[in-house]
Write a protein that holds these residues in place. Structure first.
Motif, PDB file in Angstrom:
ATOM      1  N   LYS A 147       0.828  -1.284   0.032  1.00  0.00           N
ATOM      2  CA  LYS A 147       0.172   0.088  -0.001  1.00  0.00           C
ATOM      3  C   LYS A 147       1.022   1.038   0.102  1.00  0.00           C
ATOM      4  O   LYS A 147       0.722   2.164  -0.569  1.00  0.00           O
ATOM      5  N   ALA A 148       1.861   1.224   0.770  1.00  0.00           N
ATOM      6  CA  ALA A 148       3.020   2.663   0.887  1.00  0.00           C
ATOM      7  C   ALA A 148       3.480   2.595  -0.563  1.00  0.00           C
ATOM      8  O   ALA A 148       3.432   3.666  -0.896  1.00  0.00           O
ATOM      9  N   VAL A 149       3.773   1.512  -1.520  1.00  0.00           N
ATOM     10  CA  VAL A 149       4.441   1.921  -2.563  1.00  0.00           C
ATOM     11  C   VAL A 149       3.572   2.418  -3.382  1.00  0.00           C
ATOM     12  O   VAL A 149       3.624   3.350  -4.189  1.00  0.00           O
ATOM     13  N   GLN A 150       2.268   1.838  -3.345  1.00  0.00           N
ATOM     14  CA  GLN A 150       1.229   2.640  -4.199  1.00  0.00           C
ATOM     15  C   GLN A 150       0.843   4.011  -3.939  1.00  0.00           C
ATOM     16  O   GLN A 150       0.720   4.801  -4.793  1.00  0.00           O
ATOM     17  N   LEU A 151       0.966   4.359  -2.541  1.00  0.00           N
ATOM     18  CA  LEU A 151       0.506   5.656  -2.419  1.00  0.00           C
ATOM     19  C   LEU A 151       1.632   6.497  -2.733  1.00  0.00           C
ATOM     20  O   LEU A 151       1.383   7.639  -3.297  1.00  0.00           O
ATOM     21  N   ALA A 152       2.949   6.179  -2.521  1.00  0.00           N
ATOM     22  CA  ALA A 152       3.885   6.975  -2.903  1.00  0.00           C
ATOM     23  C   ALA A 152       4.031   7.294  -4.222  1.00  0.00           C
ATOM     24  O   ALA A 152       4.287   8.173  -4.861  1.00  0.00           O
ATOM     25  N   LEU A 153       3.890   5.925  -5.281  1.00  0.00           N
ATOM     26  CA  LEU A 153       4.100   6.293  -6.523  1.00  0.00           C
ATOM     27  C   LEU A 153       2.982   7.066  -7.042  1.00  0.00           C
ATOM     28  O   LEU A 153       3.065   7.734  -8.102  1.00  0.00           O
ATOM     29  N   ASP A 212       1.969  -0.665 -18.003  1.00  0.00           N
ATOM     30  CA  ASP A 212       2.012   0.759 -17.149  1.00  0.00           C
ATOM     31  C   ASP A 212       0.957   1.094 -16.281  1.00  0.00           C
ATOM     32  O   ASP A 212      -0.009   0.602 -16.414  1.00  0.00           O
ATOM     33  N   GLU A 213       1.510   1.676 -15.118  1.00  0.00           N
ATOM     34  CA  GLU A 213       0.682   1.977 -14.069  1.00  0.00           C
ATOM     35  C   GLU A 213       0.090   0.642 -13.319  1.00  0.00           C
ATOM     36  O   GLU A 213      -0.904   0.647 -12.647  1.00  0.00           O
ATOM     37  N   GLU A 214       0.878  -0.381 -13.554  1.00  0.00           N
ATOM     38  CA  GLU A 214       0.415  -1.661 -12.557  1.00  0.00           C
ATOM     39  C   GLU A 214       1.313  -1.942 -11.608  1.00  0.00           C
ATOM     40  O   GLU A 214       2.818  -1.677 -11.857  1.00  0.00           O
ATOM     41  N   MET A 215       0.975  -2.494 -10.472  1.00  0.00           N
ATOM     42  CA  MET A 215       1.883  -3.048  -9.503  1.00  0.00           C
ATOM     43  C   MET A 215       1.541  -4.380  -9.300  1.00  0.00           C
ATOM     44  O   MET A 215       0.412  -4.987  -9.591  1.00  0.00           O
ATOM     45  N   ALA A 216       2.638  -5.057  -8.409  1.00  0.00           N
ATOM     46  CA  ALA A 216       2.223  -6.542  -8.199  1.00  0.00           C
ATOM     47  C   ALA A 216       3.112  -6.754  -6.866  1.00  0.00           C
ATOM     48  O   ALA A 216       4.267  -6.414  -6.694  1.00  0.00           O
ATOM     49  N   LYS A 228      -4.139  -1.828 -10.347  1.00  0.00           N
ATOM     50  CA  LYS A 228      -3.670  -0.689 -11.007  1.00  0.00           C
ATOM     51  C   LYS A 228      -3.151   0.122  -9.803  1.00  0.00           C
ATOM     52  O   LYS A 228      -3.766   0.306  -8.797  1.00  0.00           O
ATOM     53  N   ILE A 229      -2.142   1.039 -10.104  1.00  0.00           N
ATOM     54  CA  ILE A 229      -1.560   1.885  -9.022  1.00  0.00           C
ATOM     55  C   ILE A 229      -2.567   3.231  -8.813  1.00  0.00           C
ATOM     56  O   ILE A 229      -2.802   3.502  -7.566  1.00  0.00           O
ATOM     57  N   LYS A 230      -3.193   3.701  -9.919  1.00  0.00           N
ATOM     58  CA  LYS A 230      -4.130   4.794  -9.500  1.00  0.00           C
ATOM     59  C   LYS A 230      -5.405   4.317  -8.696  1.00  0.00           C
ATOM     60  O   LYS A 230      -5.642   5.333  -7.957  1.00  0.00           O
ATOM     61  N   ASP A 231      -6.041   3.524  -9.118  1.00  0.00           N
ATOM     62  CA  ASP A 231      -7.429   3.451  -8.749  1.00  0.00           C
ATOM     63  C   ASP A 231      -7.703   2.000  -7.817  1.00  0.00           C
ATOM     64  O   ASP A 231      -8.448   1.545  -7.325  1.00  0.00           O
ATOM     65  N   ASP A 232      -6.228   1.340  -7.693  1.00  0.00           N
ATOM     66  CA  ASP A 232      -6.588   0.047  -6.647  1.00  0.00           C
ATOM     67  C   ASP A 232      -7.000  -1.061  -7.205  1.00  0.00           C
ATOM     68  O   ASP A 232      -7.385  -2.135  -6.619  1.00  0.00           O
ATOM     69  N   SER A 233      -7.659  -0.740  -8.718  1.00  0.00           N
ATOM     70  CA  SER A 233      -8.347  -1.958  -9.209  1.00  0.00           C
ATOM     71  C   SER A 233      -7.526  -3.275  -9.511  1.00  0.00           C
ATOM     72  O   SER A 233      -6.590  -3.221  -9.958  1.00  0.00           O
ATOM     73  N   GLU A 234      -8.164  -4.435  -9.281  1.00  0.00           N
ATOM     74  CA  GLU A 234      -7.509  -5.733  -9.575  1.00  0.00           C
ATOM     75  C   GLU A 234      -7.361  -5.800 -10.879  1.00  0.00           C
ATOM     76  O   GLU A 234      -8.273  -5.700 -11.812  1.00  0.00           O
ATOM     77  N   VAL A 235      -6.284  -6.540 -11.636  1.00  0.00           N
ATOM     78  CA  VAL A 235      -6.072  -6.839 -12.746  1.00  0.00           C
ATOM     79  C   VAL A 235      -5.799  -8.211 -13.162  1.00  0.00           C
ATOM     80  O   VAL A 235      -4.989  -8.823 -12.337  1.00  0.00           O
ATOM     81  N   ASN A 236      -6.652  -9.098 -13.886  1.00  0.00           N
ATOM     82  CA  ASN A 236      -6.168 -10.312 -14.286  1.00  0.00           C
ATOM     83  C   ASN A 236      -5.158 -10.399 -14.822  1.00  0.00           C
ATOM     84  O   ASN A 236      -4.778  -9.975 -15.849  1.00  0.00           O
TER      85      ASN A 236
END
Ligand code: G6P
Length: 615
Positions: A147-153, A212-216, A228-236
């Motif tokens: 979560k910290a990585v996501q918010l920072a990014l 782009d704009e994905e994290m794992a 997704k980094i921006k909106d936190d939605s899950e990606v298959n």
């Protein structure tokens, strides 16, 4: 460009990460580092130099046990290549560790904020800022690492492929991507992370390429989770089966580095203006110029020194600087300049252009200019290179490593940097109105997409190459901004196909080269709409009436040249000063295809060297 690699699973991480770094060394090789978790603490070793130097350093410094590890081979962007600036970087607490490929553009303002909150920085890198931002978010918001990585990014602007782990939670690695590549190899209860699949090709054929704009978050014994980094939605996750061999992967699936580098130009140009060109705001930000603007504005003239392809970029710059900024410019072969007792004064600004930053003649020219009191500005690709260090100030191109001996992306990124400088000076000295300035910025921002468009002519160019591959001589013609492109086109052909070629200003043809023209002579004419179009069309008529074969490089939709020429290759329209960035592309591809058809060694042509460190 840098290479990143990571492993988490049940095997020893060290050999996988170290071998992976060797395979990624083509992405950067000025420093390297590794961090392993040995079951109780992080063991970190890093050094300026190549991966082989790191291997030696590791032997002296750390034990190499552990089943989680990350490694980095660096192509410096922020901060010279030295031990401290090498990755991985710790956070201030020492709990978190990161590797990063990319550029955090707003690192300066984030760093200022973090310093206010008591953070201390050891390196000059943007990456150390990012890991401390992650740490600050993690503490302040009391969230887990992911979560910290996501918010920072969400707070950073720029490009990144990162891998981060926390020594207090050594069962996971958090990765994220924007702009820089990141592949995840999926094994049995193990994951491999890398800039491309080469570090893990022998372990697994299953990979996920993050968008782009994905994290794992990759965890031992768990399924990978992508968000997704921006909106936190899950990606298959979309798994791909790797069908490449090792060499193909390093070359990104291209047959040669040169072809890869030609195709990298849209990104290389974008990386070069990233953070500098703010088209919407109408601003160009370049520290090297901002800090020395008076030197440029008060200069009697600018003298550009360079060799080879870089000298051709210098010639393009002469047109740009004089036309847009109304500053007198002279362009000199560094090798001539240094020995001809030139008149240089303290009122001169010398710009030295060099991809490698190591060319002996250019370096000697710089030393001479400095000894006469001139202010010397460098335009280099290799960060921390000798020329970058010897000059008083400079601006890097961010082309990434150029491996093919024939220079391609270095040329277009040099022109990009020089255009930014000229525009900045034109605005500062009042030679350009606000509206024209804005228009130029907007057009420059569109260039990467237009280069992509120009690259689409590849198949057609291949057919043209097939027709002319057996020519013994070729002529390249251009006028104005495109005269240096004609020289560069001829040089590319000579360098890699060993066909004799000459570049000439189109109108000058009638003072000599016209005598060479017969039905055997292919003449490549750059005849874009902007810039002396009618005059060039007349030159084309002169060639036609002497039975020469004409290949026109024209603006999309052109009619007049098409009616006369044997073949045309189209490039998108742009403003005149930016046409070299587009017209160069088909000439690079033509030379490439001819050389391949003639079975020449494209990446390492005979007798040439990438970096000429002897005079
Ligand atoms: C060599 C390379 C050329 C390059 C020239 C100048 O001749 O083969 O591709 O343009 O050196 O190199 P520099 O690194 O100074 O740009």
């Amino acid at each position: 460009m840098c290479g990143i690699v990571g492993y988490i699973g049940h095997r020893e991480a060290y050999p996988i990460v170290m071998e992976g770094l060797k395979r990624l060394e083509y992405r950067g090789y000025d420093s390297a580092g590794i961090a392993l978790y040995d079951g109780s603490d992080i063991k970190l070793s890093k050094t300026k130099g190549k991966v082989a130097d790191l291997e030696e350093r590791v032997k002296e410094e750390i034990t190499t046990e552990g089943t989680i590890g990350i490694g980095h081979t660096r192509w410096a962007t922020h901060g010279v290549p030295n031990d401290v600036n090498s990755h991985p970087h710790y956070s201030n607490s020492g709990d978190l560790v990161i590797i990063h490929n990319g550029i955090i553009e707003n690192y300066d303002s984030i760093k200022t904020e973090l310093i206010k909150r008591g953070y201390v920085f050891k390196s000059d890198t943007d990456t150390e800022v990012l890991i401390n931002l992650i740490e600050e978010v993690k503490k302040k918001q009391n969230v887990k690492l992911g979560k910290a990585v996501q918010l920072a990014l969400n707070e950073v602007v720029g490009a990144y492929a990162i891998a981060v782990f926390d020594k207090n939670k050594p069962n996971e690695i958090v990765v994220a991507k924007l702009g820089s590549p990141l592949a995840i190899g999926i094994g049995d209860d193990e994951f491999f992370i890398a800039s491309d699949a080469s570090p893990f090709i022998e372990f697994t054929k299953n990979a996920i390429y993050l968008e782009d704009e994905e994290m794992a978050i990759v965890r031992r014994d768990k399924k990978i989770k992508i968000r997704k980094i921006k909106d936190d939605s899950e990606v298959n996750p979309s798994m791909q089966e790797l069908k490449f061999n090792l060499e193909q992967i390093e070359k990104g699936g291209y047959e040669h580095f040169m072809l890869k580098e030609i195709h990298e130009q849209p990104n290389a140009i974008r990386d070069t203006y990233r953070g500098r060109l703010l088209a919407k705001e109408g601003i160009i930000r370049m520290a090297g110029i901002d800090d020395n603007i008076e030197k440029f504005l008060n200069a009697n003239r600018i003298i550009i020194v360079a060799c080879g392809t870089s000298w051709h970029a210098g010639l393009v710059a002469e047109y740009i600087f004089e036309d847009l900024a109304r500053i007198p410019v002279e362009v000199e072969y560094a090798s001539e300049f240094r020995y001809r007792n030139p008149v240089i004064t303290e009122k001169d600004v010398v710009i030295a252009i060099s991809q490698s930053g190591e060319t002996a003649d250019t370096l000697a020219a710089i030393k001479l200019a400095k000894s006469k009191g001139a202010f010397v500005f460098g335009v280099c690709n290799v960060v921390g290179s000798t020329i970058a260090r010897e000059t008083n100030a400079g601006a890097y191109t961010h082309a990434g490593p150029e491996i093919g001996v024939a220079s391609t992306k270095a040329f277009t990124t040099q022109i990009t940097v020089l255009t930014l400088i000229a525009l900045k000076l034109a605005k500062a000295n009042g030679s350009m109105s606000n509206s024209v300035f804005h228009h130029h910025l907007q057009e420059l921002e569109l260039i990467p997409e237009k280069v992509k468009e120009a690259l689409k002519a590849d198949e057609h160019i291949k057919k043209v190459a097939e027709i002319y591959k057996d020519a013994k001589n070729c002529l390249y013609l251009g006028r104005g901004y495109n005269f240096p492109v004609a020289l560069e086109g001829a040089l590319k052909l000579k360098e890699i196909s060993y066909i004799h070629a000459e570049g000439y200003p189109a109108a000058e043809m009638k003072h000599g080269p016209i005598a060479l023209i017969d039905e055997q002579m292919p003449v490549f004419v750059i005849a874009t709409k902007k810039g002396h179009y009618e005059k060039v069309v007349s030159n084309i008529q002169e060639i036609k009436s002497r039975s020469g074969k004409i290949i026109g490089i024209v603006t999309t939709g052109d009619v007049d040249v098409k009616n006369v020429a044997d073949h045309v290759i189209e490039v998108p329209e742009t403003i005149e000063s930016l046409t070299p960035l587009l017209t160069t592309i088909p000439l690079q591809l033509l030379s490439y295809h001819i050389a391949v058809m003639l079975e020449k060694n494209v990446d390492q042509p005979r007798n040439l060297a990438k970096s000429v460190t002897v005079e």
